[in-house]
Design an enzyme around this catalytic site. Structure first.
Site, mmCIF file in Angstrom:
data_model
loop_
_atom_site.group_PDB
_atom_site.id
_atom_site.type_symbol
_atom_site.label_atom_id
_atom_site.label_comp_id
_atom_site.label_asym_id
_atom_site.label_seq_id
_atom_site.Cartn_x
_atom_site.Cartn_y
_atom_site.Cartn_z
ATOM 1 C CD GLU A 101 -6.287 22.654 27.727
ATOM 2 O OE1 GLU A 101 -7.363 23.235 27.941
ATOM 3 O OE2 GLU A 101 -5.611 22.126 28.628
ATOM 4 C CG ASP A 102 -6.868 26.786 28.342
ATOM 5 O OD1 ASP A 102 -6.156 25.767 28.209
ATOM 6 O OD2 ASP A 102 -7.045 27.332 29.448
ATOM 7 C CG ASP A 105 2.789 26.507 29.780
ATOM 8 O OD1 ASP A 105 3.107 27.607 29.339
ATOM 9 O OD2 ASP A 105 3.253 26.048 30.829
ATOM 10 C CG PHE A 155 -0.103 34.116 33.451
ATOM 11 C CD1 PHE A 155 -0.006 32.749 33.628
ATOM 12 C CD2 PHE A 155 -1.247 34.761 33.882
ATOM 13 C CE1 PHE A 155 -1.031 32.031 34.235
ATOM 14 C CE2 PHE A 155 -2.277 34.053 34.493
ATOM 15 C CZ PHE A 155 -2.165 32.693 34.671
ATOM 16 N NE ARG A 168 -12.026 29.675 34.978
ATOM 17 C CZ ARG A 168 -10.938 28.937 34.830
ATOM 18 N NH1 ARG A 168 -10.363 28.841 33.654
ATOM 19 N NH2 ARG A 168 -10.415 28.297 35.854
HETATM 20 P P1 5GP Z 1 0.598 22.505 30.582
HETATM 21 O O1 5GP Z 1 0.093 21.216 31.187
HETATM 22 O O2 5GP Z 1 0.704 22.454 29.081
HETATM 23 O O3 5GP Z 1 1.875 22.941 31.237
HETATM 24 O O4 5GP Z 1 -0.421 23.622 30.983
HETATM 25 C C1 5GP Z 1 -1.681 23.713 30.402
HETATM 26 C C2 5GP Z 1 -2.606 24.481 31.303
HETATM 27 O O5 5GP Z 1 -1.898 25.498 31.998
HETATM 28 C C3 5GP Z 1 -3.662 25.209 30.517
HETATM 29 O O6 5GP Z 1 -4.806 24.427 30.342
HETATM 30 C C4 5GP Z 1 -3.944 26.430 31.385
HETATM 31 O O7 5GP Z 1 -4.903 26.102 32.351
HETATM 32 C C5 5GP Z 1 -2.651 26.691 32.081
HETATM 33 N N1 5GP Z 1 -1.865 27.770 31.439
HETATM 34 C C6 5GP Z 1 -0.723 27.666 30.730
HETATM 35 N N2 5GP Z 1 -0.288 28.853 30.295
HETATM 36 C C7 5GP Z 1 -1.203 29.756 30.749
HETATM 37 C C8 5GP Z 1 -1.334 31.168 30.610
HETATM 38 O O8 5GP Z 1 -0.539 31.894 29.983
HETATM 39 N N3 5GP Z 1 -2.436 31.731 31.195
HETATM 40 C C9 5GP Z 1 -3.364 31.002 31.898
HETATM 41 N N4 5GP Z 1 -4.389 31.657 32.420
HETATM 42 N N5 5GP Z 1 -3.260 29.674 32.050
HETATM 43 C C10 5GP Z 1 -2.197 29.059 31.470
#
Ligand code: 5GP
Length: 177
Positions: A101-102, A105, A155, A168
């Protein structure tokens, strides 16, 4: 809020990304029995660049699967629910699974996916590799097994990560001040 590429500051450059991902692949190679196959699940779309770079350095036999999940939409923060998804995965009994996963969060997306792969796909072992760990935002009990970088509450975009579908393709990580 409108954002433009001219407001983007470089946070991590291309060479630093490549070197750290190679080192992470070495950690993963050292952790697994490299004679057994590993199923790698790439979370689209954000993990695409990290996945492509990381898997080039892995030494075990690899099967590739792709899922598509989102909890952000066109915003700077999580919507609080897992939105669109395509979870077309096979049964993974007796398989070791590594989710790629990228960024983690709040942990919502990965909490959902890890449970899905364990319960519905019946994988015997499920681990998690992330490019970024945003620990300060965590709301769910998700702990990456392999993490390339920690990031604070910024972000970030680039190298797979988007804002409104853009950025991207950047070969570096940037952030909007
Ligand atoms: P979570 O479910 O952990 O809250 O969020 C995960 C997803 O939120 C990641 O796969 C990504 O798509 C998006 N995300 C969270 N933080 C960032 C950020 O700093 N930048 C971007 N572009 N996407 C984020």
């Amino acid at each position: 809020m409108e954002k433009d590429i001219k407001d983007l500051k470089v946070l991590i450059d291309k060479d630093t990304l490549s070197a750290r991902i190679k080192a992470l692949a070495d950690e993963i190679n050292a952790f697994y029995d490299n004679s057994k196959s590993l199923t790698i699940v790439c979370v689209l779309k954000g993990a695409v660049m990290f996945f492509a770079e990381l898997t080039k350095h892995l030494k075990m036999p690899i099967k590739m699967e792709f899922v598509s999940l989102s909890s952000y939409g066109n915003d700077f923060k999580s919507s609080g629910e897992v939105k669109s998804f395509n979870l077309n995965l096979p049964k993974l009994e007796n398989e070791n699974v590594l989710i790629v996963e990228d960024i983690v969060d709040t942990g919502l997306t990965l909490d959902f996916l890890i449970k899905f792969i364990k319960v519905k796909c019946c994988a015997c072992d499920v681990r998690l590799a992330v490019l970024f760990d945003k620990k300060c935002a965590r709301k769910f009990d998700v702990q990456p097994d392999f993490s390339a970088f920690d990031v604070d509450d910024k972000f970030i975009v680039g190298f797979g990560l988007d804002y409104c579908g853009l950025y991207r393709n950047l070969d570096y990580i940037g952030w909007f001040e």
